[in-house]
Design a protein around this motif. Structure first.
Motif, PDB file in Angstrom:
ATOM      1  N   PHE A  27      58.927  41.010  76.837  1.00 22.11           N
ATOM      2  CA  PHE A  27      60.121  40.390  77.417  1.00 22.11           C
ATOM      3  C   PHE A  27      61.097  39.937  76.335  1.00 22.11           C
ATOM      4  O   PHE A  27      62.305  40.211  76.410  1.00 22.11           O
ATOM      5  CB  PHE A  27      59.718  39.202  78.292  1.00 22.11           C
ATOM      6  CG  PHE A  27      60.885  38.449  78.871  1.00 22.11           C
ATOM      7  CD1 PHE A  27      61.434  38.830  80.085  1.00 22.11           C
ATOM      8  CD2 PHE A  27      61.443  37.368  78.193  1.00 22.11           C
ATOM      9  CE1 PHE A  27      62.523  38.141  80.618  1.00 22.11           C
ATOM     10  CE2 PHE A  27      62.525  36.678  78.711  1.00 22.11           C
ATOM     11  CZ  PHE A  27      63.069  37.070  79.925  1.00 22.11           C
ATOM     12  N   ASN A  28      60.589  39.234  75.325  1.00 20.12           N
ATOM     13  CA  ASN A  28      61.461  38.701  74.275  1.00 20.12           C
ATOM     14  C   ASN A  28      62.192  39.827  73.551  1.00 20.12           C
ATOM     15  O   ASN A  28      63.388  39.714  73.239  1.00 20.12           O
ATOM     16  CB  ASN A  28      60.647  37.884  73.276  1.00 20.12           C
ATOM     17  CG  ASN A  28      60.097  36.593  73.865  1.00 20.12           C
ATOM     18  OD1 ASN A  28      60.521  36.168  74.931  1.00 20.12           O
ATOM     19  ND2 ASN A  28      59.151  35.981  73.178  1.00 20.12           N
ATOM     20  N   ASN A  29      61.488  40.903  73.276  1.00 20.61           N
ATOM     21  CA  ASN A  29      62.090  42.034  72.578  1.00 20.61           C
ATOM     22  C   ASN A  29      63.244  42.625  73.384  1.00 20.61           C
ATOM     23  O   ASN A  29      64.324  42.906  72.853  1.00 20.61           O
ATOM     24  CB  ASN A  29      61.024  43.099  72.310  1.00 20.61           C
ATOM     25  CG  ASN A  29      61.525  44.224  71.429  1.00 20.61           C
ATOM     26  OD1 ASN A  29      62.343  44.029  70.533  1.00 20.61           O
ATOM     27  ND2 ASN A  29      61.045  45.430  71.690  1.00 20.61           N
ATOM     28  N   LEU A  30      63.031  42.780  74.680  1.00 17.56           N
ATOM     29  CA  LEU A  30      64.064  43.361  75.539  1.00 17.56           C
ATOM     30  C   LEU A  30      65.230  42.394  75.742  1.00 17.56           C
ATOM     31  O   LEU A  30      66.396  42.798  75.724  1.00 17.56           O
ATOM     32  CB  LEU A  30      63.460  43.753  76.887  1.00 17.56           C
ATOM     33  CG  LEU A  30      62.444  44.892  76.838  1.00 17.56           C
ATOM     34  CD1 LEU A  30      61.722  45.011  78.165  1.00 17.56           C
ATOM     35  CD2 LEU A  30      63.115  46.206  76.472  1.00 17.56           C
ATOM     36  N   GLN A  31      64.918  41.140  75.940  1.00 16.62           N
ATOM     37  CA  GLN A  31      65.988  40.159  76.150  1.00 16.62           C
ATOM     38  C   GLN A  31      66.865  40.037  74.901  1.00 16.62           C
ATOM     39  O   GLN A  31      68.096  39.928  74.992  1.00 16.62           O
ATOM     40  CB  GLN A  31      65.400  38.803  76.509  1.00 16.62           C
ATOM     41  CG  GLN A  31      66.459  37.778  76.927  1.00 16.62           C
ATOM     42  CD  GLN A  31      65.850  36.441  77.283  1.00 16.62           C
ATOM     43  OE1 GLN A  31      65.092  35.871  76.499  1.00 16.62           O
ATOM     44  NE2 GLN A  31      66.157  35.935  78.462  1.00 16.62           N
ATOM     45  N   ASN A  32      66.255  40.106  73.746  1.00 15.59           N
ATOM     46  CA  ASN A  32      67.010  39.984  72.494  1.00 15.59           C
ATOM     47  C   ASN A  32      67.887  41.201  72.214  1.00 15.59           C
ATOM     48  O   ASN A  32      68.754  41.147  71.332  1.00 15.59           O
ATOM     49  CB  ASN A  32      66.050  39.756  71.327  1.00 15.59           C
ATOM     50  CG  ASN A  32      65.389  38.391  71.374  1.00 15.59           C
ATOM     51  OD1 ASN A  32      65.889  37.474  72.009  1.00 15.59           O
ATOM     52  ND2 ASN A  32      64.247  38.271  70.717  1.00 15.59           N
TER      53      ASN A  32
END
Length: 245
Positions: free
Chosen positions: A34-39
């Motif tokens: 999630f963090n990778n995609l949101q960033n």
């Protein structure tokens, strides 16, 4: 194009139970995805989940609890249905919840083929790093040919877990667990019964092919990284990769 990214996640994975919560450098894998995609700032990101141990990792606006689903793509569609959001987006990108390492720049390129009105689904492939992977059932292979009118893109004719015989008419690639749909195509996907091949190989993309639809593919450059976790060995490889990086 109004775009949404949805990460389907279920807790009771058959091959690797509770892998969504597997720790990678102290962070649950689903949260790292999630963090990778949101960033990447490509689009809003939702997690479509089935167990509160996953859902509790995210805020209410970031999560959608779904019921039992046959595949991850079915879970993505159910999440949109629950949110009553079919008319809010043009393109939906399904990124598997077990891909903690992916160069998100490729997702921008994934959207480009949708400038052609007849394209309804696009995925990502890459060169096979080792021909031995052709016989590895944990690594999915895509059987492709070049699109005659658009040679920078590929058309997927089949997907397989084990390739025993090569056909010189086609090219064989590693398949990344990423799918982009027009919302209308995604909605249609859920109306089709799972095909025999889909069920026997546990490859949801075969349902779309078996209904006569086309799947386009973009080929990732060699310098782009993608790592999917299907086994404990895959998890160790991801941990080593991140430590070395």
């Amino acid at each position: 194009m109004r775009t949404l990214i949805v990460i389907p996640a279920r807790l009771k994975s058959k091959r690797f139970p509770e892998k969504s919560l597997a720790q990678i450098q102290g962070i649950p894998m689903i949260q790292r995805v999630f963090n990778n995609l949101q960033n990447s700032h490509i689009a809003p990101v939702w997690v479509a989940y089935d167990d509160d141990r996953i859902g509790n990792l995210f805020s209410e606006s970031q999560r959608v609890k779904t019921g039992e689903c046959f595949t991850g793509t079915d879970r993505v569609a159910q999440a949109i249905d629950i949110k009553n959001a079919w008319n809010q987006f043009d393109i939906v990108i399904n990124v598997q919840g077990d891909t903690p390492v992916i160069d998100t720049q490729i997702l921008f390129e994934l959207l480009v083929p949708f400038s052609f009105s007849h394209v309804s689904m696009v995925t990502i492939v890459s060169e096979l790093e080792d021909q031995k992977l052709l016989s590895s059932p944990s690594k999915v292979k895509a059987v492709c040919s070049k699109c005659p009118d658009f040679p920078e893109y590929w058309k997927c004719h089949d997907f397989s877990r084990v390739v025993e015989t090569l056909d010189s008419s086609f090219s064989y690639f590693s398949h990344w667990g990423v799918y982009a749909f027009r919302t209308s195509a995604l909605k249609s996907f859920t109306t089709y019964a799972p095909s025999f091949r889909e069920q026997s190989l546990a490859l949801e993309q075969l349902r779309f092919l078996d209904q006569g639809h086309s799947i386009w593919a973009i080929k990732a450059p060699k310098n782009m990284t993608y790592m999917c976790v299907d086994t404990q060995e895959d998890l160790k490889a991801v941990q080593i990769f991140l430590e070395n990086r």
